[in-house]
Motif scaffolding. Structure first.
Motif, PDB file in Angstrom:
ATOM      1  N   THR A 233       0.843  -1.198   0.000  1.00  0.00           N
ATOM      2  CA  THR A 233       0.000   0.000   0.000  1.00  0.00           C
ATOM      3  C   THR A 233       0.874   1.243   0.000  1.00  0.00           C
ATOM      4  O   THR A 233       1.278   1.713   1.064  1.00  0.00           O
ATOM      5  N   CYS A 234       1.194   1.758  -1.155  1.00  0.00           N
ATOM      6  CA  CYS A 234       1.910   3.025  -1.281  1.00  0.00           C
ATOM      7  C   CYS A 234       1.012   3.984  -2.060  1.00  0.00           C
ATOM      8  O   CYS A 234       0.893   3.864  -3.289  1.00  0.00           O
ATOM      9  N   PRO A 235       0.356   4.924  -1.374  1.00  0.00           N
ATOM     10  CA  PRO A 235      -0.610   5.795  -2.051  1.00  0.00           C
ATOM     11  C   PRO A 235       0.042   6.707  -3.082  1.00  0.00           C
ATOM     12  O   PRO A 235       1.235   7.041  -2.994  1.00  0.00           O
ATOM     13  N   LEU A 236      -0.763   7.104  -4.046  1.00  0.00           N
ATOM     14  CA  LEU A 236      -0.367   8.094  -5.038  1.00  0.00           C
ATOM     15  C   LEU A 236      -1.109   9.392  -4.751  1.00  0.00           C
ATOM     16  O   LEU A 236      -2.267   9.373  -4.336  1.00  0.00           O
ATOM     17  N   PHE A 237      -0.454  10.529  -4.974  1.00  0.00           N
ATOM     18  CA  PHE A 237      -1.069  11.829  -4.730  1.00  0.00           C
ATOM     19  C   PHE A 237      -1.122  12.628  -6.020  1.00  0.00           C
ATOM     20  O   PHE A 237      -0.153  12.655  -6.792  1.00  0.00           O
ATOM     21  N   ASP A 238      -2.267  13.284  -6.242  1.00  0.00           N
ATOM     22  CA  ASP A 238      -2.383  14.200  -7.375  1.00  0.00           C
ATOM     23  C   ASP A 238      -1.581  15.467  -7.108  1.00  0.00           C
ATOM     24  O   ASP A 238      -1.241  15.792  -5.961  1.00  0.00           O
ATOM     25  N   ASP A 239      -1.310  16.205  -8.181  1.00  0.00           N
ATOM     26  CA  ASP A 239      -0.547  17.448  -8.042  1.00  0.00           C
ATOM     27  C   ASP A 239      -1.211  18.417  -7.070  1.00  0.00           C
ATOM     28  O   ASP A 239      -0.534  19.159  -6.351  1.00  0.00           O
ATOM     29  N   THR A 240      -2.548  18.414  -7.029  1.00  0.00           N
ATOM     30  CA  THR A 240      -3.269  19.367  -6.176  1.00  0.00           C
ATOM     31  C   THR A 240      -2.996  19.130  -4.700  1.00  0.00           C
ATOM     32  O   THR A 240      -3.156  20.039  -3.880  1.00  0.00           O
ATOM     33  N   GLU A 241      -2.602  17.915  -4.339  1.00  0.00           N
ATOM     34  CA  GLU A 241      -2.346  17.596  -2.943  1.00  0.00           C
ATOM     35  C   GLU A 241      -1.129  18.330  -2.390  1.00  0.00           C
ATOM     36  O   GLU A 241      -0.939  18.405  -1.175  1.00  0.00           O
ATOM     37  N   LEU A 249      -7.930  12.570   4.965  1.00  0.00           N
ATOM     38  CA  LEU A 249      -8.214  11.172   5.283  1.00  0.00           C
ATOM     39  C   LEU A 249      -9.563  10.710   4.754  1.00  0.00           C
ATOM     40  O   LEU A 249      -9.849   9.506   4.743  1.00  0.00           O
ATOM     41  N   SER A 250     -10.394  11.635   4.324  1.00  0.00           N
ATOM     42  CA  SER A 250     -11.693  11.251   3.769  1.00  0.00           C
ATOM     43  C   SER A 250     -11.629  11.045   2.263  1.00  0.00           C
ATOM     44  O   SER A 250     -12.576  10.531   1.665  1.00  0.00           O
ATOM     45  N   ALA A 251     -10.531  11.444   1.645  1.00  0.00           N
ATOM     46  CA  ALA A 251     -10.379  11.281   0.197  1.00  0.00           C
ATOM     47  C   ALA A 251     -10.040   9.829  -0.134  1.00  0.00           C
ATOM     48  O   ALA A 251      -9.587   9.059   0.719  1.00  0.00           O
ATOM     49  N   THR A 252     -10.259   9.450  -1.378  1.00  0.00           N
ATOM     50  CA  THR A 252      -9.904   8.118  -1.858  1.00  0.00           C
ATOM     51  C   THR A 252      -8.664   8.228  -2.736  1.00  0.00           C
ATOM     52  O   THR A 252      -8.613   9.040  -3.660  1.00  0.00           O
ATOM     53  N   TYR A 253      -7.661   7.421  -2.418  1.00  0.00           N
ATOM     54  CA  TYR A 253      -6.388   7.478  -3.129  1.00  0.00           C
ATOM     55  C   TYR A 253      -6.147   6.175  -3.889  1.00  0.00           C
ATOM     56  O   TYR A 253      -6.452   5.087  -3.390  1.00  0.00           O
ATOM     57  N   ASP A 254      -5.595   6.294  -5.090  1.00  0.00           N
ATOM     58  CA  ASP A 254      -5.067   5.122  -5.781  1.00  0.00           C
ATOM     59  C   ASP A 254      -3.742   4.744  -5.125  1.00  0.00           C
ATOM     60  O   ASP A 254      -3.137   5.548  -4.400  1.00  0.00           O
ATOM     61  N   HIS A 255      -3.304   3.531  -5.373  1.00  0.00           N
ATOM     62  CA  HIS A 255      -1.998   3.145  -4.848  1.00  0.00           C
ATOM     63  C   HIS A 255      -1.165   2.512  -5.947  1.00  0.00           C
ATOM     64  O   HIS A 255      -1.668   2.140  -7.012  1.00  0.00           O
ATOM     65  N   VAL A 256       0.114   2.418  -5.675  1.00  0.00           N
ATOM     66  CA  VAL A 256       1.066   1.913  -6.660  1.00  0.00           C
ATOM     67  C   VAL A 256       0.860   0.411  -6.845  1.00  0.00           C
ATOM     68  O   VAL A 256       0.612  -0.320  -5.882  1.00  0.00           O
TER      69      VAL A 256
END
Length: 613
Positions: A233-241, A249-256
């Motif tokens: 579980t290594c999350p990915l962050f959008d540029d806006t983050e 913590l309420s957002a949904t993140y994709d992971h690697v």
């Protein structure tokens, strides 16, 4: 007699005339006035000298007090604080002025030293008015100089994020070897001043980063992950983050995806070369005061992969932002987390008094590519089918003659009559079949139902069995009652390196023309091809530099102090860290074992010394 009287009257008139002339005569009057003024000026000048002597003594006395108490309050000072103060006064020949023994109040993370001094300054001219006006009394014969000084060194509520580069370049030039003792000493120095209450608390979050950041088992349950697998579980962050300090913590993140780029071509896939490590390898340590646990984690750091300084900094800042209070408060006081009960409520708002938020960011490189699998390889079904010998048999253990490769009918998955399969390990006359290996006929395959129930661990399962079932639940492949399994591409990449996927499963049907030459599915599994399963544009190095600059600016605006350490870094990394640091004095450029000096200087700087009175 008459003559005598007349002469006396004449003399009297003459005397009176002289007196009248003397009274009217102003000649010589300025001399007398000047004499009075001279005496007055001398008296005032003498009084000024007395005042100058007073002020000189006062300044020297107060300066000695301040220097002595500051030195005595230093937490690194091993000599008795009272002895330090006395030594300062002896060196300046002012011991006789010290009043009593210095007052020392100290704890594990603070020391307060108070000293008092007083001196009598005899006056030479200040008493002159009393001599001229004896009826005013004897007057003062000395001026009294009094001074007091209180110095305090205190590390109260401090929240630190220690961000360490563990990319593969750290294996070069003994960098990881030199980093470990420097980081351990930093932890020891900072935590040595800790206390439970009421003098404050220091916590350290350690964030190892490479091309990704592994949040670990403590943090992952608090994240909403759009899971495509259960391996890591290594999350990915959008540029806006990266424009704000919070971690939503309420957002949904994709992971690697779980895969290896380069590294070993061993079979099976080795977790030593996983782009994101599984479990708690190289994972974040949250708000800890456990020196031993932090030292152990530092010793266990395993360099591998590319460099994503922006990802490390994003996590570091997020763990100093109140948005992650839920994580730290939930872990506070729980055994094995290293988070003390007193850390509940952290991270505190930046508006709270006496809270110091610090990031120490280190790299030996510069931002490079951040990669991930692309669809359909990230979550889609592969063309590889396995006829398992038993339930949940690892894919790499399934023999070659029990695997089959679908080369036709993928475009109509709900209409199985169109499907064709290449059975590996079979001769030319029997390797092309209308059903996958493990079924007895096309009809059995067409009408077979896939298993939708999930595996659940029970009390009789060993830890390994329970873990296997948990992993199996996260796979999106299609399973059948006869243990035939259509794996996802993610299954394959989490089981074998890319060259083994090609050579073991795809090479023969491709070379035998069952997979058409116009079909790039075979080539795309090779990371070296232009149209690859790896997306080279997930985050490029230049984009990561922009994201790093944004999150550093947001952190500085929030009041976070940022120290950066360029450890034998190239020019791109040095430039990025100079841009990130709070000021030029917060940036360190070091080589070799000098990294210990940099971390030591930062640890000392965090424990700011100040006069409080």
């Amino acid at each position: 007699m008459k003559r005598l009287l007349t002469k006396t009257l004449a003399d009297t008139k003459t005397t009176c005339a002289h007196i009248r002339r003397f009274r009217r005569d102003e000649e010589g009057g300025m001399i007398i006035f000047s004499l009075f003024m001279l005496v007055l000026i001398l008296a005032l000048a003498g009084m000024a000298v007395d005042l100058m002597r007073f002020e000189t003594t006062r300044a020297k006395l107060q300066g000695t007090l301040d220097r002595a108490t500051l030195a005595a309050a230093d937490l690194d000072q091993t000599i008795s604080p009272a002895a330090v103060v006395l030594d300062y006064f002896e060196k300046t020949d002012m011991t006789r002025f010290l009043q009593g023994t210095p007052i020392v109040d100290e704890g594990i993370n603070y020391r307060i030293v108070t000293a008092n001094a007083s001196a009598e300054i005899p006056t030479f001219f200040f008493d002159l008015p009393n001599f001229l006006l004896p009826d005013r009394g004897p007057g003062a014969t000395a001026l009294t100089v009094s001074g007091t000084s209180t110095a305090e060194e205190r590390v109260s509520d401090v929240e630190i994020s220690l961000v360490l580069d563990v990319s593969s370049s750290m294996l070069s030039n003994s960098r990881i070897t030199n980093l470990r003792p420097a980081a351990r000493d930093f932890v020891t120095t900072v935590l040595a001043n800790n206390t439970d209450a009421p003098q404050g608390l220091i916590t350290i979050s350690m964030i190892p980063y490479s091309a990704v950041v592994n949040p670990g088992s403590d943090i992952t349950p608090f994240l909403n992950i759009n899971r495509t697998h259960s391996y890591s579980t290594c999350p990915l962050f959008d540029d806006t983050e990266f424009s704000a300090t919070d971690l939503n913590l309420s957002a949904t993140y994709d992971h690697v995806s779980h895969f290896s780029y380069g590294g070993s071509s061993s079979t099976p896939f080795s977790d030593d070369y996983a782009w994101c490590y599984t479990g708690d390898r190289n994972s974040i340590i949250v708000a800890s005061t456990d020196e031993v646990a932090l030292h152990t984690a530092i010793n266990d750091l395993e360099p591998y992969g590319n460099t994503a300084i922006d990802m490390g900094m994003k996590w570091a800042v997020g763990l100093l932002d109140p948005s992650t209070q839920e994580i730290i408060t939930s872990l506070a006081g729980k055994s094995g987390t290293g988070v003390p009960a007193l850390a509940a409520g952290r991270p505190y708002p930046n508006t709270q008094p006496d809270v110091l938020k610090v990031v120490v960011l280190m790299t030996d490189g510069q931002n490079t590519q951040q990669w991930d699998l692309v669809e359909p390889f990230k979550s889609g079904l592969s063309t590889v089918w396995f006829n398992r010998e038993y339930e949940m048999q690892p894919l790499h253990e399934v023999p070659s003659n029990r695997t089959s490769i679908q080369y036709s009918g993928e475009s109509t998955p709900d209409y199985r009559w169109d499907d064709w399969f290449y059975w590996t390990g079979y001769g030319s006359s029997s390797r092309a079949q209308r059903f996958p290996n493990g079924f007895s006929s096309q009809s059995d395959y067409v009408y077979a139902d896939s298993i939708t129930a999930t595996y659940t661990a029970d009390a009789s399962d060993t830890d390994d069995e329970a873990e296997d079932k948990e992993i199996e639940n996260g796979r999106l492949g299609v399973r059948f009652e006869n243990d035939v399994y259509n794996a996802t591409w993610q299954d394959l990449y989490a089981d074998r390196t890319y060259n083994k996927i090609n050579n073991t499963y795809l090479n023969k049907p491709y070379n035998h023309y069952y997979i058409p030459w116009s079909d790039n599915s075979w080539a795309e599994t090779d990371f070296s091809s232009p149209d690859s399963a790896i997306d080279f544009s997930v985050v490029a190095g230049s984009e990561a530099d922009t994201r790093l600059s944004s999150i550093c600016q947001a952190a500085r605006d929030y009041g976070i102090i940022i120290y950066t350490v360029a450890f034998e870094a190239p020019s791109g990394g040095r430039t990025a860290l100079q841009d990130c640091a709070s000021s030029p004095s917060h940036y360190f450029d070091v080589d070799g074992t000098d990294i210990s000096d940099a971390f030591s200087a930062i640890a000392t700087d965090i424990r700011a010394l100040k006069l409080t009175q």
